[in-house]
Scaffold this active site. Structure first.
Site, PDB file in Angstrom:
ATOM      1  N   HIS A   1      -8.486   1.593  -0.177  1.00 29.93           N
ATOM      2  CA  HIS A   1      -8.468   0.635  -1.289  1.00 29.93           C
ATOM      3  C   HIS A   1      -9.863   0.139  -1.651  1.00 29.93           C
ATOM      4  CE1 HIS A   1      -4.144   0.750  -1.128  1.00 29.93           C
ATOM      5  NE2 HIS A   1      -4.193   0.481   0.159  1.00 29.93           N
TER       6      HIS A   1
ATOM      7  N   SER B   1       0.833  -1.204   0.000  1.00 30.03           N
ATOM      8  CA  SER B   1       0.000   0.000   0.000  1.00 30.03           C
ATOM      9  C   SER B   1       0.869   1.256   0.000  1.00 30.03           C
ATOM     10  CB  SER B   1      -0.949  -0.041   1.208  1.00 30.03           C
ATOM     11  OG  SER B   1      -1.860   1.037   1.190  1.00 30.03           O
TER      12      SER B   1
END
Length: 283
Positions: free
Chosen positions: A191, A84
């Site tokens: 996300h 991430s």
């Protein structure tokens, strides 16, 4: 002959005071340079801040990771990856982003995700021990309210969505037999489509950011493919805010590329554990 993949952690790996061990180390110059670039005091984030909010947590994780990379004495990596937020650290470490451009991008990403979380509240939870059928059952119970956010390793996935959607999904997961559900201490549904405002805001900033070639390929979380050039990272980084982290597939890709050692550079040891879950006897 051992070959090393270098991995950088993302948000969630932070702990208060995690930068104290670096105070006085030559690598602390990373923090001083970052303060000059961003024009703000960052030292408190590393020494005494509780790191309760998205922006401060993201900046602190990247700074500690970059200090650890500055002090790296291991072999030249065969590839890089970052979980991430850690993708930005990987891009800086691999030379795709200049330090100054990378730090500014980290700050902008932190700002826009914090704002998106404020505008569209969300929550995240890990399903431990879940199989694909159980995850599917959880998501089918909450269409357009909860989504897969992280595929971290076999039996370790993260769902994210609206607070109500996540609550319904985790209840469905328990009914499907998932043994443990653990809420994550975050402020938003990262996300997922709830981060669309952040994606749109980041696109505008990315258009002016120069990307260079990598010292070694970087495996993208989005499609688990390696990229050695700078082309395409604008789209990948923007889309990554609304798409799931494919970490399990990324680790498998690193292994297929020849990595036999996996070095987690930054705070915590979460990624090392995920590698062991994913590769098992291959590590």
């Amino acid at each position: 002959m051992a070959t090393t993949a270098v991995m950088f952690p993302g948000q969630g790996s932070q702990t208060p005071g995690m930068g104290a061990q670096w105070k006085g180390h030559p690598a602390w110059s990373v923090v001083e340079r970052a303060e000059d670039v961003l024009g703000e005091r960052l030292t408190p984030l590393l020494l005494d801040s509780p790191l309760d909010h998205t922006r401060e947590a993201q900046l602190a994780v990247v700074l500690v990771s970059l200090m650890a990379w500055d002090a790296w004495e291991g072999p030249e990596p065969v590839a890089f990856a970052g979980h991430s937020l850690g993708q930005l650290t990987a891009l800086i470490a691999a030379g795709v982003l200049a330090f100054e451009d990378g730090l500014r991008l980290v700050a902008v990403r932190a700002d826009v995700t914090q704002d998106a979380a404020r505008r569209r509240p969300g929550a995240m939870a890990a399903l431990l021990g879940a199989d694909e059928n159980q995850v599917e059952a959880a998501l089918l119970a909450t269409p357009d309210r909860c989504w897969l956010a992280n595929d971290n390793a076999p039996g370790q996935v993260v769902l994210a969505g609206t607070p109500e959607g996540l609550a319904a999904a985790t209840e469905a997961a328990k009914l499907a037999g998932v043994r443990k559900v653990m809420g994550l201490p975050v402020e938003g549904a990262f996300h997922t489509p709830l981060m669309t405002p952040a994606r749109d805001a980041l696109v505008e900033h990315l258009a002016a950011v120069p990307f260079g070639d990598a010292a070694a390929p970087i495996v993208s979380n989005g499609d688990a493919m390696p990229y050695g050039g700078g082309d395409g990272w604008c789209g990948r980084l923007a889309d990554h805010l609304v798409q799931p982290v494919r970490w399990r597939q990324s680790v498998e890709r690193l292994s297929d590329m020849g990595a036999t050692d996996f070095a987690e550079v930054g705070p915590g040891t979460t990624l090392t554990g995920l590698v062991k879950r994913t590769l098992g006897a291959r590590t």
